[in-house]
Design a protein around this motif. Structure first.
Motif, PDB file in Angstrom:
ATOM      1  N   ALA A  92      -0.187   7.053  -0.240  1.00  0.00           N
ATOM      2  CA  ALA A  92       0.149   5.947  -1.139  1.00  0.00           C
ATOM      3  C   ALA A  92       1.172   6.354  -2.193  1.00  0.00           C
ATOM      4  CB  ALA A  92      -1.117   5.423  -1.820  1.00  0.00           C
ATOM      5  N   THR A  93       1.200   7.628  -2.575  1.00  0.00           N
ATOM      6  CA  THR A  93       2.148   8.058  -3.599  1.00  0.00           C
ATOM      7  C   THR A  93       3.521   8.404  -3.024  1.00  0.00           C
ATOM      8  OG1 THR A  93       1.278  10.321  -3.424  1.00  0.00           O
ATOM      9  CG2 THR A  93       0.379   8.932  -5.164  1.00  0.00           C
ATOM     10  N   THR A  94       3.594   8.688  -1.737  1.00  0.00           N
ATOM     11  CA  THR A  94       4.872   9.093  -1.142  1.00  0.00           C
ATOM     12  C   THR A  94       5.972   8.048  -1.317  1.00  0.00           C
ATOM     13  OG1 THR A  94       3.749  10.493   0.485  1.00  0.00           O
ATOM     14  CG2 THR A  94       6.004   9.825   0.991  1.00  0.00           C
ATOM     15  N   ALA A 183      -5.173  -7.099   5.713  1.00  0.00           N
ATOM     16  CA  ALA A 183      -3.763  -6.712   5.694  1.00  0.00           C
ATOM     17  C   ALA A 183      -3.329  -6.138   7.037  1.00  0.00           C
ATOM     18  CB  ALA A 183      -3.519  -5.697   4.575  1.00  0.00           C
ATOM     19  N   LEU A 184      -4.174  -5.340   7.656  1.00  0.00           N
ATOM     20  CA  LEU A 184      -3.854  -4.789   8.971  1.00  0.00           C
ATOM     21  C   LEU A 184      -3.871  -5.868  10.041  1.00  0.00           C
ATOM     22  CD1 LEU A 184      -5.774  -1.377   9.064  1.00  0.00           C
ATOM     23  CD2 LEU A 184      -3.307  -1.711   9.056  1.00  0.00           C
ATOM     24  N   GLY A 300       5.997   3.082   9.377  1.00  0.00           N
ATOM     25  CA  GLY A 300       5.861   1.658   9.641  1.00  0.00           C
ATOM     26  C   GLY A 300       4.836   1.002   8.741  1.00  0.00           C
ATOM     27  N   LEU A 301       3.690   1.645   8.564  1.00  0.00           N
ATOM     28  CA  LEU A 301       2.655   1.066   7.709  1.00  0.00           C
ATOM     29  C   LEU A 301       3.105   0.993   6.255  1.00  0.00           C
ATOM     30  CD1 LEU A 301      -0.583   2.752   9.134  1.00  0.00           C
ATOM     31  CD2 LEU A 301       0.264   0.443   9.556  1.00  0.00           C
ATOM     32  N   GLN A 302       3.794   2.045   5.784  1.00  0.00           N
ATOM     33  CA  GLN A 302       4.253   2.041   4.394  1.00  0.00           C
ATOM     34  C   GLN A 302       5.232   0.906   4.143  1.00  0.00           C
ATOM     35  OE1 GLN A 302       5.706   6.046   4.287  1.00  0.00           O
ATOM     36  NE2 GLN A 302       3.858   6.865   3.333  1.00  0.00           N
ATOM     37  N   ARG A 303       6.027   0.557   5.141  1.00  0.00           N
ATOM     38  CA  ARG A 303       7.021  -0.493   4.961  1.00  0.00           C
ATOM     39  C   ARG A 303       6.436  -1.883   5.183  1.00  0.00           C
ATOM     40  NH1 ARG A 303      11.938   2.547   8.198  1.00  0.00           N
ATOM     41  NH2 ARG A 303      12.782   3.683   6.429  1.00  0.00           N
ATOM     42  N   MET A 304       5.464  -1.993   6.056  1.00  0.00           N
ATOM     43  CA  MET A 304       4.893  -3.299   6.356  1.00  0.00           C
ATOM     44  C   MET A 304       3.950  -3.799   5.260  1.00  0.00           C
ATOM     45  SD  MET A 304       3.821  -2.847  10.319  1.00  0.00           S
ATOM     46  CE  MET A 304       4.954  -2.141  11.511  1.00  0.00           C
ATOM     47  N   ASP A 308       0.015  -2.633  -3.331  1.00  0.00           N
ATOM     48  CA  ASP A 308      -1.267  -2.818  -3.991  1.00  0.00           C
ATOM     49  C   ASP A 308      -2.440  -2.839  -3.014  1.00  0.00           C
ATOM     50  OD1 ASP A 308      -0.700  -5.204  -2.819  1.00  0.00           O
ATOM     51  OD2 ASP A 308      -1.202  -6.441  -4.559  1.00  0.00           O
ATOM     52  N   VAL A 309      -2.155  -2.936  -1.707  1.00  0.00           N
ATOM     53  CA  VAL A 309      -3.227  -2.937  -0.718  1.00  0.00           C
ATOM     54  C   VAL A 309      -3.081  -1.775   0.267  1.00  0.00           C
ATOM     55  CG1 VAL A 309      -2.110  -4.358   1.080  1.00  0.00           C
ATOM     56  CG2 VAL A 309      -4.581  -4.539   0.711  1.00  0.00           C
ATOM     57  N   PHE A 310      -2.045  -0.972   0.096  1.00  0.00           N
ATOM     58  CA  PHE A 310      -1.761   0.063   1.092  1.00  0.00           C
ATOM     59  C   PHE A 310      -2.900   1.075   1.215  1.00  0.00           C
ATOM     60  CE2 PHE A 310      -0.273   4.276   2.251  1.00  0.00           C
ATOM     61  CZ  PHE A 310       0.348   4.016   3.466  1.00  0.00           C
ATOM     62  N   GLY A 311      -3.424   1.537   0.085  1.00  0.00           N
ATOM     63  CA  GLY A 311      -4.484   2.554   0.146  1.00  0.00           C
ATOM     64  C   GLY A 311      -5.689   2.075   0.933  1.00  0.00           C
ATOM     65  N   ARG A 312      -6.076   0.815   0.716  1.00  0.00           N
ATOM     66  CA  ARG A 312      -7.233   0.273   1.423  1.00  0.00           C
ATOM     67  C   ARG A 312      -6.954   0.095   2.908  1.00  0.00           C
ATOM     68  NH1 ARG A 312      -7.584  -4.484  -2.755  1.00  0.00           N
ATOM     69  NH2 ARG A 312      -5.502  -3.634  -3.157  1.00  0.00           N
ATOM     70  N   ALA A 313      -5.739  -0.371   3.241  1.00  0.00           N
ATOM     71  CA  ALA A 313      -5.390  -0.519   4.651  1.00  0.00           C
ATOM     72  C   ALA A 313      -5.275   0.838   5.329  1.00  0.00           C
ATOM     73  CB  ALA A 313      -4.072  -1.293   4.783  1.00  0.00           C
ATOM     74  N   TYR A 314      -4.679   1.796   4.635  1.00  0.00           N
ATOM     75  CA  TYR A 314      -4.552   3.140   5.190  1.00  0.00           C
ATOM     76  C   TYR A 314      -5.925   3.796   5.340  1.00  0.00           C
ATOM     77  CZ  TYR A 314      -2.482   7.760   5.969  1.00  0.00           C
ATOM     78  OH  TYR A 314      -2.106   8.965   6.509  1.00  0.00           O
TER      79      TYR A 314
END
Length: 391
Positions: A92-94, A183-184, A300-304, A308-314
């Motif tokens: 998430a920080t990258t 989100a996924l 792909g996931l980072q861009r899609m 604010d929801v990336f950490g939970r989706a990841y």
């Protein structure tokens, strides 16, 4: 793995040990992703490192005291549990330190570091096994977690580590997990990418068991198992060098399928390999293909997904991918019993090749603009299985 196999001489115990190392991140990964989106990521990462220092010391004490063999996978499982918030925090920080164009390179650099670790760790472990007790290897691993904590402490505590908090009352963890799943689900392309990563994990899980048999059949001994995994790491390192180039080739569907073929095809060839050097070269090819799939998936996931929801989706995507390791480690002993070692190598390789062919199927494309933290709006093609960035 070498310690458990040396004490039990059982492929089943080896498979169970691999599963114990991975199951916690599969079961607790969604919770770890929610933690990464809710708390200061810098503090979370340091806490996880300190906990794993203590657990590695405990594992070394287990070796010295000749404790019951069941404790080894249990301690490893607890250590894995403390890794569940760490990986979403890093991912998430990258994007916060990169742009749309440099994000793939940043992910490739992270994969290169992982590749170096996979090369150095098993190779050094093999040497230490030849020299003496595995306790020394576990203590050295504790030191590496300490160095990791110091490295994070050296980074200024700025906004990059602070998650985007929703407005109003803080949401519950379960609700956060549900939003990550939604989100996924709303991005079919992301699901195809995660599926490709799962297949690579399936191969890796099977390798943790089957490479023990390959090492023994080639007369490489217990330390040869470490050398084979060092070969996987060397291949992964080479794959990171190719990642930036292959993503500029176009035809992403074919690039992803080719990377999967590099993972699956060497496995049947291992069944007929007669020389250690050939076996190491073949597993290196699987490492190169797997890291390309990993970088394609993560970028792909980072861009899609929204920041604010990336950490939970990841936190959901990563456990799903790692579940392939559990499946591979548990299925490999069953396949070995039913088909023999060579038959098991062929079977798992063909499974990955079948998914690669699935990705080559043409389906109607779906395009949708997505705004990301890393840069301007992008377009994605779920039919292609990967993200396509338009200039």
């Amino acid at each position: 793995m070498a310690l458990v196999y040396d004490r039990t001489h059982s492929a089943l115990w080896a498979g169970l040990t691999t599963a114990a190392r991975v199951v916690p991140i599969v079961a607790l990964g969604p919770l770890g992703g929610a933690v990464a989106d809710r708390f200061d990521r810098r503090r979370v990462m340091i806490t996880c490192d300190i906990a794993r220092i203590l657990l590695m010391v405990l594992l070394a004490l287990f070796v010295v005291t000749h404790g019951p063999i069941l404790l080894a996978p249990v301690i490893a499982a607890v250590a894995t549990a403390f890794a569940t918030p760490y990986l979403p925090c890093v991912a998430a920080t990258t994007p916060g330190w990169s742009t749309t164009r440099t994000c793939p390179g940043a992910n490739a650099a992270r994969s290169a570091v992982n590749g170096l670790g996979i090369i150095a760790g098993p190779a050094l472990g093999g040497v230490l096994l030849l020299l003496g007790s595995p306790a020394l290897a576990f203590l050295l691993n504790a030191v590496t977690f300490g160095l990791a904590a110091l490295a994070v402490l050296a980074i200024p505590a700025d906004q990059t580590f602070r998650p985007a908090r929703p407005e109003g009352r803080p949401e519950g963890l379960l609700r956060g997990i549900a939003e990550g799943a939604e989100a996924l689900r709303s991005h079919p392309a992301a699901l195809r990418l995660v599926g490709a990563d799962i297949m690579c994990s399936l191969i890796y899980g099977a390798q943790t068991v089957l490479l023990l048999l390959v090492s023994r059949s080639l007369g490489m001994g217990a330390h040869g198992y470490g050398y084979l995994f060092a070969g996987i790491g060397a291949g992964a390192l080479a794959g990171t060098a190719l990642a930036g180039r292959v993503q500029r080739w176009g035809h992403p569907r074919f690039v992803l399928a080719a990377a999967l073929a590099a993972v699956g095809l060497p496995m049947p060839l291992l069944a007929i390999a007669h020389w250690p050097a050939v076996a190491i070269a073949l597993v290196a090819a699987t490492g190169a293909g797997a890291v390309l799939v990993e970088i394609l998936t993560e970028t792909g996931l980072q861009r899609m997904l929204d920041e604010d929801v990336f950490g939970r989706a990841y936190g959901l995507a990563l456990p799903a991918s790692l579940a392939g390791i559990v499946a591979g480690s548990l299925v490999a002993p069953l396949l070995t019993a039913a088909l023999g070692g060579r038959g098991a190598l062929v079977a798992v390789g063909l499974a990955v090749l079948a998914y690669a062919l699935f990705l080559l199927r043409r389906t109607p494309a779906l395009r949708a603009p997505v705004t990301t933290q890393a840069g301007p709006a992008t377009e994605l093609e779920p039919a292609e299985g990967v993200l396509v960035v338009q200039p």
